[in-house]
Design a protein around this motif. Structure first.
Motif, PDB file in Angstrom:
ATOM      1  N   VAL A  11       0.892  -1.162   0.000  1.00 61.14           N
ATOM      2  CA  VAL A  11       0.000   0.000   0.000  1.00 61.14           C
ATOM      3  C   VAL A  11       0.931   1.214   0.000  1.00 61.14           C
ATOM      4  N   PRO A  12       1.104   1.891  -1.146  1.00 58.76           N
ATOM      5  CA  PRO A  12       2.155   2.903  -1.270  1.00 58.76           C
ATOM      6  C   PRO A  12       1.824   4.221  -0.573  1.00 58.76           C
ATOM      7  N   LEU A  13       2.866   4.852  -0.078  1.00 55.38           N
ATOM      8  CA  LEU A  13       2.807   6.219   0.441  1.00 55.38           C
ATOM      9  C   LEU A  13       3.681   7.040  -0.496  1.00 55.38           C
ATOM     10  N   SER A  14       3.054   7.743  -1.451  1.00 49.49           N
ATOM     11  CA  SER A  14       3.808   8.351  -2.537  1.00 49.49           C
ATOM     12  C   SER A  14       3.064   9.541  -3.103  1.00 49.49           C
ATOM     13  N   ASN A  15       3.828  10.503  -3.645  1.00 50.84           N
ATOM     14  CA  ASN A  15       3.208  11.631  -4.351  1.00 50.84           C
ATOM     15  C   ASN A  15       3.303  11.469  -5.872  1.00 50.84           C
ATOM     16  N   PHE A  44       8.513   7.816  -2.320  1.00 51.92           N
ATOM     17  CA  PHE A  44       7.907   6.477  -2.228  1.00 51.92           C
ATOM     18  C   PHE A  44       8.277   5.843  -0.897  1.00 51.92           C
ATOM     19  N   ASP A  45       7.256   5.303  -0.224  1.00 54.64           N
ATOM     20  CA  ASP A  45       7.459   4.545   1.006  1.00 54.64           C
ATOM     21  C   ASP A  45       6.221   3.686   1.220  1.00 54.64           C
ATOM     22  N   PHE A  46       6.235   2.877   2.272  1.00 51.02           N
ATOM     23  CA  PHE A  46       5.061   2.075   2.613  1.00 51.02           C
ATOM     24  C   PHE A  46       5.180   1.589   4.043  1.00 51.02           C
ATOM     25  N   GLN A  47       4.049   1.304   4.637  1.00 51.03           N
ATOM     26  CA  GLN A  47       3.987   0.668   5.940  1.00 51.03           C
ATOM     27  C   GLN A  47       3.472  -0.770   5.826  1.00 51.03           C
ATOM     28  N   ILE A  71       1.544  -1.679 -11.230  1.00 49.58           N
ATOM     29  CA  ILE A  71       0.286  -2.401 -11.428  1.00 49.58           C
ATOM     30  C   ILE A  71      -0.638  -2.143 -10.239  1.00 49.58           C
ATOM     31  N   PRO A  72      -1.660  -1.310 -10.398  1.00 55.03           N
ATOM     32  CA  PRO A  72      -2.620  -1.081  -9.312  1.00 55.03           C
ATOM     33  C   PRO A  72      -3.468  -2.329  -9.090  1.00 55.03           C
ATOM     34  N   ARG A  73      -3.789  -2.586  -7.840  1.00 52.31           N
ATOM     35  CA  ARG A  73      -4.475  -3.837  -7.502  1.00 52.31           C
ATOM     36  C   ARG A  73      -5.642  -3.577  -6.567  1.00 52.31           C
ATOM     37  N   GLU A  74      -6.244  -4.688  -6.139  1.00 51.48           N
ATOM     38  CA  GLU A  74      -7.360  -4.628  -5.201  1.00 51.48           C
ATOM     39  C   GLU A  74      -6.892  -4.167  -3.830  1.00 51.48           C
ATOM     40  N   ARG A  75      -7.833  -3.725  -3.006  1.00 51.46           N
ATOM     41  CA  ARG A  75      -7.584  -3.349  -1.605  1.00 51.46           C
ATOM     42  C   ARG A  75      -6.460  -2.321  -1.452  1.00 51.46           C
ATOM     43  N   ARG A  76      -6.384  -1.363  -2.404  1.00 53.98           N
ATOM     44  CA  ARG A  76      -5.398  -0.278  -2.381  1.00 53.98           C
ATOM     45  C   ARG A  76      -3.965  -0.750  -2.592  1.00 53.98           C
ATOM     46  N   VAL A  79      -0.626  -1.927  -4.599  1.00 53.43           N
ATOM     47  CA  VAL A  79       0.037  -1.669  -5.873  1.00 53.43           C
ATOM     48  C   VAL A  79       1.214  -2.636  -5.970  1.00 53.43           C
ATOM     49  N   ARG A  80       1.331  -3.287  -7.118  1.00 54.21           N
ATOM     50  CA  ARG A  80       2.479  -4.165  -7.355  1.00 54.21           C
ATOM     51  C   ARG A  80       3.512  -3.408  -8.177  1.00 54.21           C
ATOM     52  N   LEU A  81       4.777  -3.521  -7.776  1.00 48.06           N
ATOM     53  CA  LEU A  81       5.881  -2.896  -8.491  1.00 48.06           C
ATOM     54  C   LEU A  81       6.913  -3.950  -8.854  1.00 48.06           C
TER      55      LEU A  81
END
Length: 667
Positions: free
Chosen positions: A259-263, A330-333, A283-288, A290-292
């Motif tokens: 689940v990306p934290l990005s601008n 770009f970051d994520f939790q 690749i945007p996916r289900e449940r927010r 994103v696959r990279l």
């Protein structure tokens, strides 16, 4: 009970099954679906203690979704998945600043009633398992591996014999449920642990129970047929000495589901981001999620040492994404799943060994996951061999149809690798560190996609002439229906039901239930001459014409069905100007319990309240709206034969070549 197998004396329970499927991924489950539908005595085993929950494949192409519709669960994919019909390509301009090029959309976006979707493999497995359970009690036996194999070729021609002997062993919990990094380095669980937040409710019970291990520790299974769907390192393939041919690239890739934290403006849009050191696929996916896909390092191709996945860390992948995406942040939790891989583009020289052993999916073709075709190709392999083998086992089809599996699927695997080599090359191309990427990068990527679009989306299948595919020529369809080509899918159209007026897509109407279907494109039955042609066909099909033999009630049906052949009629006259009872009774058969066959007669006519039901099916199929045509659909909805309404002998000859006739009653 003792037995010697592969030179080893074992004490084990012995059992028999008609079909043994090894591997319960998408390909194996597709094959198992047909065993359930046709009532075949079968087993499906998998070494995993549980099904897949997160990660793995996620791309779904239109033809695959059409198949899902015919199986009855496409609505679940629509409910949960993410539609992806447009793509943006971000490349540096002359000043090195990332700029958007796009959006680019397929010029054939409306060739199917379904569009590209994204949903993780675990959910597809869940839908397949649930669908199988509607037809039989066939269940995946988890935490079990095959350890030894013997094949008695002398029994190959005897369909009642069990030439295959496999020793199965139940794994311990630790063996069946490895941790996050398995021995081959691939991620099998999400980096932050699985919990209720990452697993949907219908999967939760299986997760907490883990492997439902059988009590028997060792078992000897005798089988008539085996289907190996056990992945790129296929045990089954190795037992029959079939080697994958091809090579690995020098590039190592990381994959993360976060689940990306990005601008970054297009984080929720399908696309690519190109930097001088590589290209990211977004690749945007289900449940927010994103696959990279991101390149992380290059290995020395001259080294004798294999790539060590354990050297790649989640933090390393994140750092590479940040560097390529700069100046955007770009970051994520939340990381649902991640892994690292080295692309291997390989294909087996054959998908079968004799007439009893078949291989499907990654067991016979491996490639980059970036083309979004692996799961699709694997499932369609399983779908193809599944219906053929099931019908042969129950005695409804000629065993010769099994030879068409390799002929139909192997060329597509080679085409897949060709596509992947071109597409993956665009991701690994680099420039000088200080220079921008090639200015025509986006155009080149679009060109590759469009070149292989018909193949990738399943709009064309290229199945060759065979007993199952009655081709007039390899280049053109029959004159009666220019666009209905034997060996290709029946292009989907939304039709109006003659009896009730409601609309339905042909992908749902033509269920994957094991039936062959005669599709009568009856044309404009208001025209007297055409009405007489349809009535003459009705007399033939109902066996009123004693000089010819009707294909109805002629062949052995699959268990639980009255007949092997179903007739569907689609006329082209205005809906309100034709009555259901205008058609011969054979087109609307009467059942003393269920009544008339109201679902058997349809109209290619526009419907004012349904914009998708436009009355243009005959035009799309290349069929004259007055004269119509006739075709035979295989159980997988691919066209087997096409002709005029009068060409009933040719049609029956086609069916005689693939189906088993009913025994002649004794006098």
């Amino acid at each position: 009970m003792g037995q010697t197998i592969a030179g080893e004396k074992v004490e084990a329970v012995e059992s028999q099954t008609d079909v043994l499927i090894i591997g319960a991924g998408p390909a194996g489950l597709m094959a198992a679906y047909w065993m359930a539908v046709c009532g075949v005595k079968a087993r499906i085993i998998d070494k995993r203690g549980t099904k897949v929950f997160t990660g793995q494949a996620d791309g779904l192409r239109p033809r695959t979704l059409e198949i899902f519709d015919s199986m009855g669960f496409q609505h679940r994919v629509i409910h949960e998945g993410h539609v992806a019909v447009e793509a943006n390509f971000w490349v540096p301009d002359e000043a090195g600043k990332l700029t958007r090029q796009g959006p680019h959309c397929s010029p054939k976006i409306n060739e199917s009633n379904h569009h590209n979707m994204l949903l993780n493999q675990g959910r597809i497995e869940r839908f397949l398992i649930d669908t199988i359970s509607k037809y039989s009690d066939l269940e995946v036996e988890r935490g079990i591996i095959a350890e030894s194999f013997e094949y008695d070729e002398k029994l190959e021609e005897d369909l009642d014999a069990y030439p295959i002997t496999v020793k199965l062993r139940t794994l311990s919990d630790e063996e069946a449920n490895p941790g996050h990094i398995s021995k081959d380095g691939s991620g099998s669980q999400p980096a932050n642990g699985q919990g209720r937040g990452s697993v949907l409710p219908d999967d939760w019970e299986e997760l907490i129970q883990k492997s439902r291990l059988r009590q028997t520790k060792t078992e000897i299974v005798k089988a008539k047929f085996i289907i190996g769907c056990d992945g790129a390192h296929s045990w089954t393939r190795k037992q029959v000495n079939i080697l994958l041919e091809g090579s690995s690239t020098e590039h190592i890739w990381g994959v993360i589901d976060v689940v990306p934290l990005s601008n970054f403006p297009d984080m929720r849009r399908l696309g690519t981001i190109t930097h001088s050191s590589g290209t990211i696929l977004v690749i945007p996916r289900e449940r927010r999620l994103v696959r990279l896909y991101v390149p992380v390092q290059i290995v020395d191709s001259t080294s004798a040492n294999r790539f060590d996945r354990s050297a790649i860390t989640l933090e390393m992948i994140k750092s590479r994404v940040q560097a390529i995406m700069s100046p955007y942040t770009f970051d994520f939790q939340i990381c649902d799943w991640w892994t690292a891989y080295q692309v291997g583009q390989r294909v087996a020289p054959a998908f079968n060994k004799g007439t009893r052993i078949f291989l499907a999916g990654d067991a016979v073709h491996t490639h980059s996951p970036k083309v979004g075709l692996g799961m699709n190709m694997s499932m369609q392999d399983g779908f193809n061999i599944g219906w053929k083998l099931a019908m042969v086992v129950v005695g409804a089809a000629n065993p010769a149809i099994l030879d068409t599996y390799n002929a139909e699927r192997h060329p597509l695997a080679e085409m897949l690798l060709e596509f992947d080599r071109l597409w993956s090359g665009e991701f690994t191309e680099t420039t000088d560190a200080d220079g921008p990427a090639a200015p025509d990068k986006a155009d080149r990527m679009v060109h590759v996609v469009e070149k292989y679009m018909d193949f990738a989306d399943g709009l064309r299948t290229y199945y060759p002439a065979s007993p199952l595919v009655w081709k007039v020529s390899e280049e053109e369809g029959p004159e009666a229906a220019r666009n209905l080509i034997p060996g290709e899918r029946f292009s989907p159209i939304k039709l109006r039901n003659q009896a009730e007026g409601n609309s339905k897509w042909t992908t749902r109407l033509l269920e994957s239930d094991g039936c062959y279907r005669i599709i009568v494109l009856a044309g404009d039955v208001r025209v007297e001459e055409q009405k007489k042609r349809v009535e003459a066909l009705g007399r033939f099909l109902s066996a009123e014409d004693k000089t010819m033999i009707s294909p109805l009630h002629r062949y052995v049906p699959i268990p639980g069905r009255k007949d092997q052949i179903e007739v569907i009629t689609i006329h082209s006259a205005p809906w309100k100007e034709v009555e259901f009872f205008d058609f011969p009774e054979i087109f609307r058969p009467f059942d003393p319990v269920m009544g008339w066959g109201y679902d058997d007669i349809w109209c290619d006519n526009s419907c004012t309240w349904d914009p998708h039901c436009g009355g243009q099916g005959y035009e799309k199929w290349g069929v004259d709206r007055t004269r119509g045509a006739m075709l035979v659909l295989r159980p997988d909805q691919y066209i087997g034969w096409v002709g005029e309404l009068e060409e009933v002998k040719d049609m029956t000859d086609y069916l005689d070549g693939v189906l088993i006739k009913m025994p002649t009653p004794e006098v």
